[in-house]
Design a protein around this motif. Structure first.
Motif, short mmCIF file in Angstrom:
data_model
loop_
_atom_site.label_atom_id
_atom_site.label_comp_id
_atom_site.label_asym_id
_atom_site.label_seq_id
_atom_site.Cartn_x
_atom_site.Cartn_y
_atom_site.Cartn_z
N THR A 55 0.79 -1.18 -0.29
CA THR A 55 -0.09 0.08 -0.41
C THR A 55 1.10 1.63 -0.19
O THR A 55 0.38 2.43 -0.57
CB THR A 55 -1.13 0.76 1.02
OG1 THR A 55 -1.45 -1.36 1.42
CG2 THR A 55 -1.92 1.26 0.78
N ARG A 59 0.50 3.93 -2.62
CA ARG A 59 0.49 5.20 -2.32
C ARG A 59 1.28 6.82 -3.07
O ARG A 59 1.14 7.96 -2.98
CB ARG A 59 0.33 5.90 -0.13
CG ARG A 59 -1.18 4.97 -0.33
CD ARG A 59 -1.28 4.90 1.04
NE ARG A 59 -0.87 5.88 1.82
CZ ARG A 59 -0.08 5.91 2.99
NH1 ARG A 59 0.00 4.64 3.51
NH2 ARG A 59 -0.19 7.19 3.98
N ARG A 71 -8.91 5.61 -2.57
CA ARG A 71 -8.50 4.63 -2.60
C ARG A 71 -9.62 3.07 -2.07
O ARG A 71 -10.83 4.26 -1.48
CB ARG A 71 -7.69 4.61 -0.85
CG ARG A 71 -7.69 3.12 -0.54
CD ARG A 71 -6.38 3.57 1.13
NE ARG A 71 -6.08 1.77 1.14
CZ ARG A 71 -6.92 1.58 2.36
NH1 ARG A 71 -7.96 2.02 3.10
NH2 ARG A 71 -6.37 0.30 2.85
#
Length: 325
Positions: A55, A59, A71
């Motif tokens: 993640t 990001r 998201r």
């Protein structure tokens, strides 16, 4: 394209990669391949065990693109309308209005995509391929550029659904971060400073991505390299361990991404080594094992590696007239 032009684009790419790497430790190869896929306008599947930075990488990639990002946490009860949007009747205007879903962003981080039902996963197919969604018979375009960065956990299978082959084929690359090496993990647990993805300065945007995509189209590819790609594809279609080999879409995808890899490496031509480097992330997830191979514990990546060893690569001379382009 000239070598000097390619070198300028490579310097620009190095700046983008350095920005993303400041949010991670020791993942240079994965970061560079992910950014190559992004610039080639492909979608990215990050597959790894929990806690390896999937993640965070997603990001960070979103932050380096100067655009809006959303998201989506995929869960078993997530509905297709929760992803694409829904039409709602407005009592005030007495008309139906479309409320866009989270896919209407430049970068969509689809977290743990394999936890959603097949119906919800299929809702992404049209938008990943065509850049638009259809809701109640009306079609809506998503912003450009558009990138899906999906993550999935391949170990914990309870409550998950296998991604269908048609959806896997829409991901340009499948990448795995793996565990950090000793030095990087020591730095992490010691608390050495990492830049938060939200604090990254955008290093590229729609205009720059269009410019790099146009430059990649001018990268020289010798016919022998095209033939090499095709020989590998044919070998997968006839391999006894595979029930489904590489499609024409997958060979076209390789043609796009290998040009971008060459450009971001500072070369105005594609080499067979580019194909070898890209083959596992671009092709392995598109292969379907035969039942016997699956029971025997083989993987698509292992079969592909075997094929790469068997198919001879072109000999030097594939640069052709690259220097004069």
């Amino acid at each position: 394209m000239t070598a000097d032009e390619a070198a300028l684009f490579a310097d620009e790419f190095d700046g983008i990669a350095a920005s993303v790497e400041s949010a991670l430790f020791g993942k240079t190869e994965v970061v560079r391949l992910a950014l190559v896929a992004m610039l080639a306008r492909g979608h990215i599947l990050l597959e790894d065990v929990p806690g390896t930075g999937k993640t965070t990488l997603a990001r960070a990639i979103a932050a380096c693109v100067n655009g809006h990002w959303r998201r989506v946490q995929f869960t078993p009860d997530l509905l297709p309308s929760d992803v694409t949007g829904v039409t709602v009747f407005n009592q005030g205007t007495r008309e139906f209005e479309f409320h866009p879903g989270p896919v209407f962003a430049n970068v969509v981080v689809a977290d743990e995509i394999n936890r959603a039902s097949p119906k919800t996963q299929s809702a992404l197919l049209e938008v990943m391929e065509e850049g638009m969604v259809t809701v109640d018979g009306s079609r809506y375009m998503v912003p450009s550029p558009f990138l899906v960065v999906a993550t999935q956990n391949p170990v914990e299978m309870d409550g998950t659904y296998r991604l269908p082959e048609a959806q896997l084929d829409r991901f340009l690359v499948r990448l795995s971060l793996g565990y950090a090496d000793h030095a990087a993990e020591l730095a992490i647990i010691r608390g050495d400073r990492l830049t938060s993805p939200e604090d990254l300065t955008p290093r590229t945007g729609a205009e720059q991505m269009d410019r790099m995509a146009e430059a990649a189209r001018r990268v020289h590819v010798h016919d022998s390299v095209y033939e090499y790609v095709l020989r590998i594809a044919h070998a997968t279609r006839n391999h006894p361990a595979l029930s489904v080999g590489l499609s024409t879409r997958s060979t076209v995808a390789m043609a796009h991404v290998m040009r971008m890899l060459a450009l971001t490496s500072g070369r105005p031509f594609v080499s067979p080594e580019d194909v070898k480097r890209l083959a596992p992330p671009v092709w392995a997830h598109r292969l379907v094992l035969s039942p016997e191979a699956a029971v025997g514990g083989r993987s698509g990546a292992a079969v592909l590696e075997e094929i790469l060893e068997q198919v001879p690569a072109p000999q030097p001379g594939y640069t052709g007239a690259a220097a004069g382009r």
